[in-house]
Enzyme design. Structure first.
Site, PDB file in Angstrom:
ATOM      1  N   ARG A 172       0.844  -1.378   0.083  1.00 13.16           N
ATOM      2  CA  ARG A 172       0.146   0.271   0.125  1.00 13.16           C
ATOM      3  C   ARG A 172       0.880   1.305  -0.108  1.00 13.16           C
ATOM      4  O   ARG A 172       0.266   2.285  -0.107  1.00 13.16           O
ATOM      5  CB  ARG A 172      -0.948  -0.030   1.091  1.00 13.16           C
ATOM      6  CG  ARG A 172      -2.022  -0.971   1.142  1.00 13.16           C
ATOM      7  CD  ARG A 172      -2.820  -1.196   2.320  1.00 13.16           C
ATOM      8  NE  ARG A 172      -2.120  -2.129   3.305  1.00 13.16           N
ATOM      9  CZ  ARG A 172      -2.781  -2.486   4.402  1.00 13.16           C
ATOM     10  NH1 ARG A 172      -3.725  -1.930   4.782  1.00 13.16           N
ATOM     11  NH2 ARG A 172      -1.791  -3.511   5.132  1.00 13.16           N
TER      12      ARG A 172
ATOM     13  N   LYS B 123      33.235  25.880   1.780  1.00  7.18           N
ATOM     14  CA  LYS B 123      33.269  24.628   1.494  1.00  7.18           C
ATOM     15  C   LYS B 123      34.663  24.170   2.068  1.00  7.18           C
ATOM     16  O   LYS B 123      35.725  24.614   1.592  1.00  7.18           O
ATOM     17  CB  LYS B 123      33.105  23.755   0.627  1.00  7.18           C
ATOM     18  CG  LYS B 123      33.213  22.277   0.403  1.00  7.18           C
ATOM     19  CD  LYS B 123      34.043  21.677  -0.566  1.00  7.18           C
ATOM     20  CE  LYS B 123      35.406  21.799  -0.676  1.00  7.18           C
ATOM     21  NZ  LYS B 123      35.982  21.103  -1.476  1.00  7.18           N
TER      22      LYS B 123
ATOM     23  N   SER C 265      37.396  42.970  -5.202  1.00  7.60           N
ATOM     24  CA  SER C 265      36.416  42.215  -5.712  1.00  7.60           C
ATOM     25  C   SER C 265      36.714  41.601  -7.029  1.00  7.60           C
ATOM     26  O   SER C 265      37.627  42.222  -7.713  1.00  7.60           O
ATOM     27  CB  SER C 265      34.970  43.308  -6.168  1.00  7.60           C
ATOM     28  OG  SER C 265      34.526  43.692  -4.913  1.00  7.60           O
TER      29      SER C 265
HETATM   30  C1  UD1 Z   1      -1.918  -6.990  12.286  1.00  9.51           C
HETATM   31  C2  UD1 Z   1      -2.846  -7.818  12.832  1.00  9.51           C
HETATM   32  C3  UD1 Z   1      -3.825  -6.833  13.488  1.00  9.51           C
HETATM   33  C4  UD1 Z   1      -3.499  -5.967  14.161  1.00  9.51           C
HETATM   34  C5  UD1 Z   1      -2.619  -4.956  13.169  1.00  9.51           C
HETATM   35  C6  UD1 Z   1      -2.061  -3.830  14.100  1.00  9.51           C
HETATM   36  C7  UD1 Z   1      -2.503 -10.204  12.161  1.00  9.51           C
HETATM   37  C8  UD1 Z   1      -2.801 -11.223  11.578  1.00  9.51           C
HETATM   38  N1  UD1 Z   1      -3.031  -9.099  12.283  1.00  9.51           N
HETATM   39  O1  UD1 Z   1      -2.487  -6.668  10.986  1.00  9.51           O
HETATM   40  O2  UD1 Z   1      -4.903  -7.638  14.441  1.00  9.51           O
HETATM   41  O3  UD1 Z   1      -4.909  -5.031  14.569  1.00  9.51           O
HETATM   42  O4  UD1 Z   1      -1.662  -5.816  12.657  1.00  9.51           O
HETATM   43  O5  UD1 Z   1      -1.194  -2.876  13.246  1.00  9.51           O
HETATM   44  O6  UD1 Z   1      -1.318 -10.261  12.946  1.00  9.51           O
HETATM   45  N2  UD1 Z   1       4.546  -9.159   8.259  1.00  9.51           N
HETATM   46  C9  UD1 Z   1       5.842 -10.119   7.978  1.00  9.51           C
HETATM   47  N3  UD1 Z   1       5.502 -11.203   7.367  1.00  9.51           N
HETATM   48  C10 UD1 Z   1       4.143 -11.668   6.934  1.00  9.51           C
HETATM   49  C11 UD1 Z   1       3.261 -10.683   7.215  1.00  9.51           C
HETATM   50  C12 UD1 Z   1       3.496  -9.551   7.959  1.00  9.51           C
HETATM   51  O7  UD1 Z   1       6.732  -9.815   8.513  1.00  9.51           O
HETATM   52  O8  UD1 Z   1       4.145 -12.765   6.223  1.00  9.51           O
HETATM   53  C13 UD1 Z   1       4.684  -8.081   9.112  1.00  9.51           C
HETATM   54  C14 UD1 Z   1       4.653  -6.671   8.274  1.00  9.51           C
HETATM   55  O9  UD1 Z   1       5.796  -6.518   7.553  1.00  9.51           O
HETATM   56  C15 UD1 Z   1       4.349  -5.665   9.238  1.00  9.51           C
HETATM   57  C16 UD1 Z   1       3.538  -6.460  10.476  1.00  9.51           C
HETATM   58  O10 UD1 Z   1       3.994  -8.083  10.122  1.00  9.51           O
HETATM   59  O11 UD1 Z   1       5.141  -5.249   9.950  1.00  9.51           O
HETATM   60  C17 UD1 Z   1       2.013  -6.472  10.424  1.00  9.51           C
HETATM   61  O12 UD1 Z   1       1.624  -7.101   9.086  1.00  9.51           O
HETATM   62  P1  UD1 Z   1       0.419  -6.249   8.447  1.00  9.51           P
HETATM   63  O13 UD1 Z   1       0.373  -6.993   7.128  1.00  9.51           O
HETATM   64  O14 UD1 Z   1       0.547  -5.064   8.319  1.00  9.51           O
HETATM   65  O15 UD1 Z   1      -0.709  -6.556   9.465  1.00  9.51           O
HETATM   66  P2  UD1 Z   1      -2.142  -5.803   9.524  1.00  9.51           P
HETATM   67  O16 UD1 Z   1      -3.005  -6.306   8.424  1.00  9.51           O
HETATM   68  O17 UD1 Z   1      -1.821  -4.666   9.969  1.00  9.51           O
HETATM   69 MG    MG Z   2       0.003  -3.229   9.367  1.00 13.43          MG
END
Ligand code: UD1
Ligand code: MG
Length: 455
Positions: free
Chosen positions: A18, A351, A405
């Site tokens: 996003r 500089k 100058s």
């Molecule tokens: C997640 C939570 C949600 C919470 C929200 C808060 C889950 C299933 N959901 O949703 O309940 O309200 O965060 O911000 O946990 N990431 C990985 N590997 C993956 C997927 C994600 O490392 O396979 C990391 C992303 O880089 C990120 C974090 O985990 O830093 C959260 O992932 P994101 O996809 O943003 O989760 P949300 O949909 O925001």
């Molecule tokens: Mg998130």
């Protein structure tokens, strides 16, 4: 705080689709610093020896740019969900220890909040950071039965009733490693996104009579996650406003809190005044009674007492002693070392130059790779020709020299004390003490000269 039993796991493998960007989400900056660096700083506070970052998308770029030798990097090959991300780390952790899960895209979580969370670390249970939000859209919802947390339902999987729940999951939690490994066996991807949700462990634990204890963040803005650039700029503005309010409370006059950015640290003496649209970057120190005019950018510099920086000047990697006047429109590009009462005027670029006390260069000049003594006057349009196409060469100017100058000083060259360079001189050779140097140019007069007429 340094709690040896706590492993801090930072989830940062997501692509951040996003953000609509080629740069990994967590490398986008907030107040000049990558958002994940805020999380790393706080992780260091908890336990600097046991930090794990789960990485995936453009991981090498992440590693290179962050350059954090103490951190353990764990690759998540495919982004199959937050539980799958944590699962990559679990084999490295000891069962009797704890795991604190942080998110690489939630940068402003505070020490106080995490300390409160770490204090509830329990065996056979989960400590969870939740918050009440008027706009719970997109977050997992906390489902309670008789006050007890029974599960987290992700937004996409929630029914109409659950969507109305205002208590949200911040994602940040702490649990025992052994417990976590046990609960993880039961996680599946039977959900809308077909992902392995970390949040599923709440229900699994509950079914095994292991309970989740929740706390709230000290302040609501701490848990803001960044998923797109609009959220990033909103967070930037509220973060900047918080910083500026603190600076003003500490006694700095900042003319408009909405038109000031601090991207680093700023230390100030008393009665400092900062006009609108000023940007401070890196580490900057401003002495007592310093005035910064509108539109200035100051980076990694020390500015002494009573200096006055007039509008639209840029000062980087420089050190100014007391009572210097700079600008308007001056550019101290790097390594300017100015002694007291130095004046640098409009459209002057500097500089790698030191200028002795009370020396002046007030208009339209370039000074590079030079050592200039005190009480020197550099006339308008003077240029130190410091580059022969290959090497940078030095110009040395003694005390009390007057440079007329429009002179060019061809480096390497030394102009000894008290010398005078007449206006329009190209100085090719060293000049001795108290000499006058001038290039003879004959002035010719032609009487009653008629300019050509247009044909
Ligand atoms: C997640 C939570 C949600 C919470 C929200 C808060 C889950 C299933 N959901 O949703 O309940 O309200 O965060 O911000 O946990 N990431 C990985 N590997 C993956 C997927 C994600 O490392 O396979 C990391 C992303 O880089 C990120 C974090 O985990 O830093 C959260 O992932 P994101 O996809 O943003 O989760 P949300 O949909 O925001
Ligand atoms: Mg998130």
């Amino acid at each position: 705080m340094q709690n040896n039993l706590i492993n801090v796991v930072i989830l940062a493998a997501g692509k951040g689709t996003r953000m609509c960007s080629d740069i990994p989400k967590v490398l986008h900056t907030l107040a000049g610093k990558p958002i994940i660096s805020y999380v790393i700083d706080i992780a260091k506070y908890i336990n600097e020896k046991k930090i794990y970052i789960v990485y995936g998308f453009k991981g090498n770029l992440l590693k290179r740019q962050l350059n954090e030798p103490l951190i353990n990097w764990v690759l998540q090959n495919e982004q199959l969900g937050t539980a799958n991300a944590v699962a990559q780390v679990l084999p490295y952790l000891k069962d009797n220890e704890y795991i604190l899960v942080l998110y690489g895209d939630v940068p402003l979580i505070s020490k106080d909040t995490l300390e409160n969370l770490c204090n509830i670390k329990i065996k056979n249970g989960i400590g969870l950071l939740t918050a009440i939000s008027d706009n719970p859209n997109g977050y997992g919802r906390i489902v309670r039965k008789n006050e007890v947390i029974t599960e987290i339902i992700e937004h996409e999987d929630a029914n109409f009733h659950q969507l109305n729940i205002k208590e949200i999951n911040t994602g940040i939690m702490i649990a025992n490693v052994g417990d976590m490994k046990y609960w993880f066996k039961k996680i599946d991807n039977n959900n809308t996104k077909k992902e392995y949700y970390l949040t599923d462990i709440i229900k699994i634990a509950y079914q095994k009579h292991c309970f989740t204890k929740s706390i709230c963040p000290v302040e609501l803005y701490e848990i803001t996650g960044i998923n797109n650039k609009l959220q990033l700029v909103h967070l930037e503005r509220s973060y900047q406003l918080k910083q500026v309010q603190k600076l003003i409370i500490d006694g700095i006059t900042i003319r408009d809190p909405n038109r000031f950015d601090l991207r680093g640290t700023l230390k100030c003496g008393v009665d400092v005044e900062i006009d609108i649209n000023v940007i401070i970057e890196g580490n900057v120190v401003l002495g007592n009674r310093v005035k910064i005019g509108a539109g200035c950018i100051i980076k990694d510099s020390y500015i002494g007492d009573d200096c006055h920086i007039y509008p639209y000047s840029i000062i980087k990697n420089s050190k100014l002693s007391i009572r210097c006047n700079i600008g308007p429109f001056s550019h101290l590009r790097m390594k300017a070392n100015l002694k007291r009462d130095v004046c640098i005027g409009n459209f002057v670029e500097i500089k790698d130059v030191s200028l002795g006390s009370s020396s002046k260069t007030k208009h339209l000049s370039y000074l590079g790779n030079s050592e200039i003594g005190s009480n020197v006057n550099i006339g308008a349009g003077t240029i130190t020709c410091n580059y022969d196409g290959t090497n940078k060469l030095k110009t040395i100017i003694g005390n009390n020299v007057f440079v007329g100058s429009d002179s060019q000083l061809i480096a390497p060259v030394t102009i000894a004390e008290n010398a005078t360079i007449a206006a329009g001189t190209t100085v090719l050779k060293d000049v001795k003490d108290a000499d006058l140097v001038l290039n003879i140019k004959k002035q010719i007069h032609k009487k009653h000269w008629k300019r050509p007429l247009k044909k």
